[in-house]
Design an enzyme around this catalytic site. Structure first.
Site, PDB file in Angstrom:
ATOM      1  N   ARG A   4      -0.212  -2.041  -7.105  1.00  8.88           N
ATOM      2  CA  ARG A   4      -0.600  -3.069  -6.132  1.00  8.88           C
ATOM      3  C   ARG A   4      -1.611  -4.036  -6.741  1.00  8.88           C
ATOM      4  O   ARG A   4      -1.488  -5.262  -6.597  1.00  8.88           O
ATOM      5  CB  ARG A   4      -1.163  -2.388  -4.888  1.00  8.88           C
ATOM      6  CG  ARG A   4      -1.740  -3.319  -3.822  1.00  8.88           C
ATOM      7  CD  ARG A   4      -2.095  -2.493  -2.587  1.00  8.88           C
ATOM      8  NE  ARG A   4      -3.041  -3.138  -1.702  1.00  8.88           N
ATOM      9  CZ  ARG A   4      -2.727  -3.965  -0.712  1.00  8.88           C
ATOM     10  NH1 ARG A   4      -1.456  -4.300  -0.519  1.00  8.88           N
ATOM     11  NH2 ARG A   4      -3.657  -4.485   0.074  1.00  8.88           N
ATOM     12  N   HIS A  52      -1.938   2.354  -6.201  1.00  7.25           N
ATOM     13  CA  HIS A  52      -2.773   1.178  -6.061  1.00  7.25           C
ATOM     14  C   HIS A  52      -2.909   0.400  -7.366  1.00  7.25           C
ATOM     15  O   HIS A  52      -3.211  -0.796  -7.340  1.00  7.25           O
ATOM     16  CB  HIS A  52      -4.161   1.561  -5.515  1.00  7.25           C
ATOM     17  CG  HIS A  52      -4.316   1.237  -4.065  1.00  7.25           C
ATOM     18  ND1 HIS A  52      -3.477   1.749  -3.103  1.00  7.25           N
ATOM     19  CD2 HIS A  52      -5.183   0.428  -3.412  1.00  7.25           C
ATOM     20  CE1 HIS A  52      -3.840   1.276  -1.920  1.00  7.25           C
ATOM     21  NE2 HIS A  52      -4.865   0.470  -2.078  1.00  7.25           N
ATOM     22  N   LYS A  54      -2.444  -1.932   7.907  1.00  8.04           N
ATOM     23  CA  LYS A  54      -3.609  -1.442   8.632  1.00  8.04           C
ATOM     24  C   LYS A  54      -3.699  -2.113   9.994  1.00  8.04           C
ATOM     25  O   LYS A  54      -3.399  -3.293  10.144  1.00  8.04           O
ATOM     26  CB  LYS A  54      -4.875  -1.718   7.819  1.00  8.04           C
ATOM     27  CG  LYS A  54      -4.976  -0.887   6.538  1.00  8.04           C
ATOM     28  CD  LYS A  54      -6.290  -1.139   5.824  1.00  8.04           C
ATOM     29  CE  LYS A  54      -6.422  -0.245   4.591  1.00  8.04           C
ATOM     30  NZ  LYS A  54      -7.695  -0.465   3.882  1.00  8.04           N
ATOM     31  N   ARG A 103       0.853  -1.183   0.000  1.00  4.86           N
ATOM     32  CA  ARG A 103       0.000   0.000   0.000  1.00  4.86           C
ATOM     33  C   ARG A 103       0.894   1.241   0.000  1.00  4.86           C
ATOM     34  O   ARG A 103       2.066   1.198   0.396  1.00  4.86           O
ATOM     35  CB  ARG A 103      -0.894   0.024   1.241  1.00  4.86           C
ATOM     36  CG  ARG A 103      -1.870  -1.150   1.350  1.00  4.86           C
ATOM     37  CD  ARG A 103      -2.703  -1.000   2.619  1.00  4.86           C
ATOM     38  NE  ARG A 103      -3.692  -2.058   2.758  1.00  4.86           N
ATOM     39  CZ  ARG A 103      -3.516  -3.178   3.460  1.00  4.86           C
ATOM     40  NH1 ARG A 103      -2.352  -3.378   4.093  1.00  4.86           N
ATOM     41  NH2 ARG A 103      -4.464  -4.083   3.550  1.00  4.86           N
ATOM     42  N   TYR A 151      -9.941 -10.154  -7.114  1.00  6.03           N
ATOM     43  CA  TYR A 151      -8.949 -10.421  -8.151  1.00  6.03           C
ATOM     44  C   TYR A 151      -9.266 -11.686  -8.931  1.00  6.03           C
ATOM     45  O   TYR A 151      -8.741 -11.876 -10.026  1.00  6.03           O
ATOM     46  CB  TYR A 151      -7.549 -10.493  -7.524  1.00  6.03           C
ATOM     47  CG  TYR A 151      -7.148  -9.173  -6.935  1.00  6.03           C
ATOM     48  CD1 TYR A 151      -6.820  -8.099  -7.750  1.00  6.03           C
ATOM     49  CD2 TYR A 151      -7.145  -8.974  -5.564  1.00  6.03           C
ATOM     50  CE1 TYR A 151      -6.479  -6.874  -7.216  1.00  6.03           C
ATOM     51  CE2 TYR A 151      -6.808  -7.757  -5.017  1.00  6.03           C
ATOM     52  CZ  TYR A 151      -6.479  -6.705  -5.845  1.00  6.03           C
ATOM     53  OH  TYR A 151      -6.162  -5.492  -5.314  1.00  6.03           O
ATOM     54  N   HIS A 197      -4.580  -8.505   3.471  1.00  4.03           N
ATOM     55  CA  HIS A 197      -6.027  -8.427   3.630  1.00  4.03           C
ATOM     56  C   HIS A 197      -6.461  -9.246   4.840  1.00  4.03           C
ATOM     57  O   HIS A 197      -6.070 -10.406   4.984  1.00  4.03           O
ATOM     58  CB  HIS A 197      -6.743  -8.967   2.385  1.00  4.03           C
ATOM     59  CG  HIS A 197      -6.688  -8.037   1.223  1.00  4.03           C
ATOM     60  ND1 HIS A 197      -6.910  -8.460  -0.078  1.00  4.03           N
ATOM     61  CD2 HIS A 197      -6.440  -6.705   1.143  1.00  4.03           C
ATOM     62  CE1 HIS A 197      -6.793  -7.425  -0.901  1.00  4.03           C
ATOM     63  NE2 HIS A 197      -6.515  -6.358  -0.187  1.00  4.03           N
TER      64      HIS A 197
END
Length: 304
Positions: free
Chosen positions: A248, A245, A175, A151, A280, A271
């Site tokens: 990414r 992104h 995150k 990210r 994806y 994730h």
């Protein structure tokens, strides 16, 4: 809304809790502040500035009002997520008896697939010989984005000790302050080695552990990285506007396309939920469908 209203005070207290106790990132804090400000502004129009007076009807009214003013489904989902977190906190500390945002849903919006580069476009972008200090740094940044699926905030937050070039690994903090270690490709390792050689020549960078720095020796910011990628995308005449992104997303779709290993891609992307990574698989299916239509002898059909 009255600056002294209870809702405003509770909001400020909650943001302070997120920053001090939950160690929320500046990006997360800004998003929560923005969404809770929207809540306060809409409720103020109805004369509500006391948290105790907010019920499910008021939350549904806020969602409907923001939707009429142009907010889409994804933005409203994020808004409701911020509201639920805020009210959950108030319930947990005994300020409220129940969370009024529970059970309130946002209108659904079509799921958009993330924009990606194909393999040839990625090569068009990255197969260049940098001719300046900034270009060497930018090539290392882009190679690392594409190689490891980072990210933007993760990349900008990297310090030199986070890199293990002999082991071809990088450790990032994502995150929720969660760390993960992901592989670094051979070409990215080469670009990073070249960048570190130049970085050592920047005397002003000696005081900071930041991996990527500006000419002034300060850690490069997210906005600067975004601008540099837009510039490189234009110089390479890419059809799409290049942003971090996109690299990414390209990493994720290309790895999944080659391996089919959704769990590994989930771990590398950081994730929390597999459902986030599953988008994806739609990109992968689109690619497979195109290959099938172009090559199968009995696939002579027009796609609608």
């Amino acid at each position: 809304m009255d600056a002294g209203g209870r809702l405003a005070r509770d909001t400020g207290s909650y943001l302070g809790y997120l920053e001090a106790t939950r160690r929320a990132s500046p990006h997360t804090l800004a998003a929560y502040r923005r969404d809770l400000a929207l809540l306060g502004a809409v409720l103020a129009e109805r004369g509500i500035d006391d948290t105790a007076l907010i019920d499910a009807h008021a939350i549904r009214h806020a969602v409907a009002t923001l939707h009429r003013r142009g907010l889409g489904g994804r933005s409203l989902q994020r808004f409701l997520s911020a509201c639920r977190g805020f009210f959950n906190h108030l319930v947990s500390i005994g300020e409220l008896r129940a969370n009024p945002a529970l059970g309130v849903s946002a209108p659904k919006s079509p799921r958009r697939l993330p924009a990606t580069l194909d393999v040839d476009q990625a090569a068009q972008l990255l197969d260049l010989e940098p001719d300046s200090w900034e270009a060497v740094r930018d090539k290392a940044i882009m190679e690392l984005f594409y190689s490891s699926g980072l990210r933007l905030a993760e990349l900008c937050g990297l310090d030199c000790p986070d890199l293990d070039l002999p082991g071809a690994l990088v450790t990032v903090t994502g995150k929720g302050a969660k760390t993960r270690t992901v592989p670094v490709g051979t070409l990215a390792v080469t670009a990073l080695r070249r960048w570190l050689e130049l970085r050592r020549d920047c005397a002003r960078a000696a005081h900071t552990p930041a991996l990527f720095v500006t000419r002034r020796g300060t850690r490069i910011g997210v906005r600067a990285v975004q601008k540099r990628l837009v510039l490189h995308g234009r110089e390479r005449q890419l059809a799409q506007r290049l942003h971090p992104h996109m690299l990414r997303h390209s990493f994720a779709s290309h790895v999944l396309e080659s391996s089919g290993d959704l769990r590994s891609v989930q771990e590398m992307l950081g994730h929390a939920n597999l459902s986030t990574t599953q988008i994806y698989t739609h990109l992968d299916f689109q690619h497979l469908a195109k290959v099938y239509d172009a090559s199968h002898p009995r696939a002579a059909r027009k796609r609608k």
